[in-house]
Design a protein around this motif. Sequence first.
Motif, short mmCIF file in Angstrom:
data_model
loop_
_atom_site.label_atom_id
_atom_site.label_comp_id
_atom_site.label_asym_id
_atom_site.label_seq_id
_atom_site.Cartn_x
_atom_site.Cartn_y
_atom_site.Cartn_z
N GLY A 205 -4.94 -8.45 -0.84
CA GLY A 205 -5.53 -7.30 -1.54
C GLY A 205 -6.50 -6.50 -0.70
O GLY A 205 -6.48 -5.26 -0.73
N TYR B 40 -4.74 -6.29 -6.22
CA TYR B 40 -5.98 -6.65 -5.53
C TYR B 40 -6.59 -7.94 -6.10
O TYR B 40 -7.39 -8.61 -5.43
CB TYR B 40 -7.00 -5.51 -5.64
CG TYR B 40 -8.30 -5.79 -4.92
CD1 TYR B 40 -8.35 -5.81 -3.53
CD2 TYR B 40 -9.46 -6.05 -5.64
CE1 TYR B 40 -9.54 -6.07 -2.87
CE2 TYR B 40 -10.65 -6.31 -4.98
CZ TYR B 40 -10.68 -6.32 -3.61
OH TYR B 40 -11.86 -6.58 -2.95
N TYR C 289 -1.83 -1.04 -11.53
CA TYR C 289 -1.04 -1.80 -10.57
C TYR C 289 -1.88 -2.13 -9.32
O TYR C 289 -1.80 -3.23 -8.77
CB TYR C 289 0.21 -1.03 -10.17
CG TYR C 289 1.24 -0.94 -11.27
CD1 TYR C 289 2.06 -2.03 -11.57
CD2 TYR C 289 1.39 0.22 -12.02
CE1 TYR C 289 3.00 -1.96 -12.57
CE2 TYR C 289 2.33 0.31 -13.03
CZ TYR C 289 3.13 -0.79 -13.31
OH TYR C 289 4.06 -0.72 -14.31
N ARG C 290 -2.67 -1.17 -8.88
CA ARG C 290 -3.51 -1.42 -7.71
C ARG C 290 -4.52 -2.54 -7.99
O ARG C 290 -4.76 -3.40 -7.14
CB ARG C 290 -4.24 -0.14 -7.31
CG ARG C 290 -3.32 0.95 -6.77
CD ARG C 290 -4.05 2.27 -6.62
NE ARG C 290 -3.16 3.32 -6.14
CZ ARG C 290 -3.49 4.61 -6.08
NH1 ARG C 290 -4.70 5.02 -6.48
NH2 ARG C 290 -2.62 5.50 -5.63
N GLY D 153 -3.34 3.03 -11.19
CA GLY D 153 -4.59 2.30 -10.96
C GLY D 153 -4.53 0.88 -11.47
O GLY D 153 -5.11 -0.04 -10.87
N ALA E 151 0.83 -1.21 0.00
CA ALA E 151 0.00 0.00 0.00
C ALA E 151 0.86 1.26 0.00
O ALA E 151 0.54 2.24 -0.68
CB ALA E 151 -0.93 0.00 1.21
N LEU F 84 2.20 1.78 -3.47
CA LEU F 84 1.17 2.21 -4.41
C LEU F 84 0.56 3.56 -4.05
O LEU F 84 -0.30 4.05 -4.78
CB LEU F 84 0.06 1.15 -4.47
CG LEU F 84 0.47 -0.22 -4.99
CD1 LEU F 84 -0.72 -1.17 -4.97
CD2 LEU F 84 1.06 -0.13 -6.39
N ASN F 85 0.99 4.15 -2.95
CA ASN F 85 0.46 5.45 -2.54
C ASN F 85 1.25 6.57 -3.22
O ASN F 85 1.87 7.42 -2.58
CB ASN F 85 0.55 5.58 -1.01
CG ASN F 85 -0.13 6.84 -0.52
OD1 ASN F 85 -1.08 7.34 -1.12
ND2 ASN F 85 0.36 7.38 0.59
N VAL G 208 -6.06 -2.47 0.23
CA VAL G 208 -6.94 -1.37 -0.18
C VAL G 208 -7.34 -0.52 1.02
O VAL G 208 -7.39 0.72 0.94
CB VAL G 208 -8.18 -1.94 -0.89
CG1 VAL G 208 -9.22 -0.86 -1.13
CG2 VAL G 208 -7.78 -2.57 -2.22
N LEU H 42 -4.39 1.56 1.98
CA LEU H 42 -4.20 2.62 0.99
C LEU H 42 -5.18 3.77 1.23
O LEU H 42 -4.80 4.94 1.11
CB LEU H 42 -4.37 2.04 -0.41
CG LEU H 42 -4.08 2.98 -1.59
CD1 LEU H 42 -2.65 3.50 -1.52
CD2 LEU H 42 -4.34 2.26 -2.90
#
Length: 343
Positions: free
Chosen positions: A217, A158, A153-154, A151, A140, A143-144, A221, A224
């Motif tokens: 995942g 997940y 990659y997120r 998006g 997280a 990806l922040n 989320v 994140l």
Amino acid sequence: MTTTKSDEVVGEAPAAPATPADQRDRERMRRRAARRRNQEGQREALLLKGGGGWRAGWWPYLFLAPWFVGLFGLTIYPMLDSLYLSFTDFDLLSSAQWVGTENYSHMFTDDPVFWDSVHATLLYVLVSVPLKLALALGVAMLLNRDLKGIGLYRAAFYLPSLLGGAVAVAIVWRQVFGGDGLFNDFLGWFGIEGQDWISSPDSALYTLVLLAVWQFGTPMVIFLAGLKQLPKDVYEAAAIDGARPVTRFFRITLPLLTPIVFFNVVLQIIDAFKTFTPAFVISNGTGGPLNSTMLYSLYLYKKGFTDLQMGYASALAWVLFLVIAGFTAVNFVASRYWVHYDD
């Protein structure tokens, strides 16, 4: 000093005394206002008590009726029925026979497989939950960032959470860690001789742990979303003061994220205790080898639907319920000492 008439203050003329007719009119108006207030109070009391007409009092309950039917018919009644069955000998084919606390006494004193399932489940929970949350928080934080295509990659990270609970994934997992699986092929590139990880009592449970960690995942989320809410000015002030990234993580990020960490810990512990599908598929429903993958939910299923000991399975279910409730209560009590809220 003299004063003139223009400087004198002229007082108001006294009001004329009310006539009997005026007094009667005023009294009639007071009674009418009191009667109106009394009627409004009675109307409000009737509405609060459910009176005042069917439409006024019962429409909310009519819209809530489907939820109440589900609550009592699908939750409360089955729970109470299973509580009763836990004190009986019931095999689904004949009527239940009351045996008192015999199921519980047999469980704790004369059932070694029960203790094998407790050991495997506790080990699974204590290893998989911290590893999953640590990996979820690390990904997280990576990806922040405001990068192009972030998006995608997120969504990719997940995706395992959407597939991890499927039977097909558990079958693939069994093939990957089998004697001729992909994991042994990967180890062979480095000259390491592999083994049948699924068939070894020392490693079978850890393949389930690895599968659980792979499904990071959902907590990722949630982490994140929490990272997006952290104030940036605090990080700017810390950077100006010369704080390094590791210091900023342990002194700023982690304390501010403790409510999110607490939320994820509670949910993941509950989910880990209820794990069933991977253990059932990977062990072919046996919990082997040597009960090393005999998770509690799998043992409960075997007692209820394989051995047809539904009364004993109900007792197992209530013990699991109490254990999960106990872990949750301990987490809530302990959260007072390490979870930091805004206030």
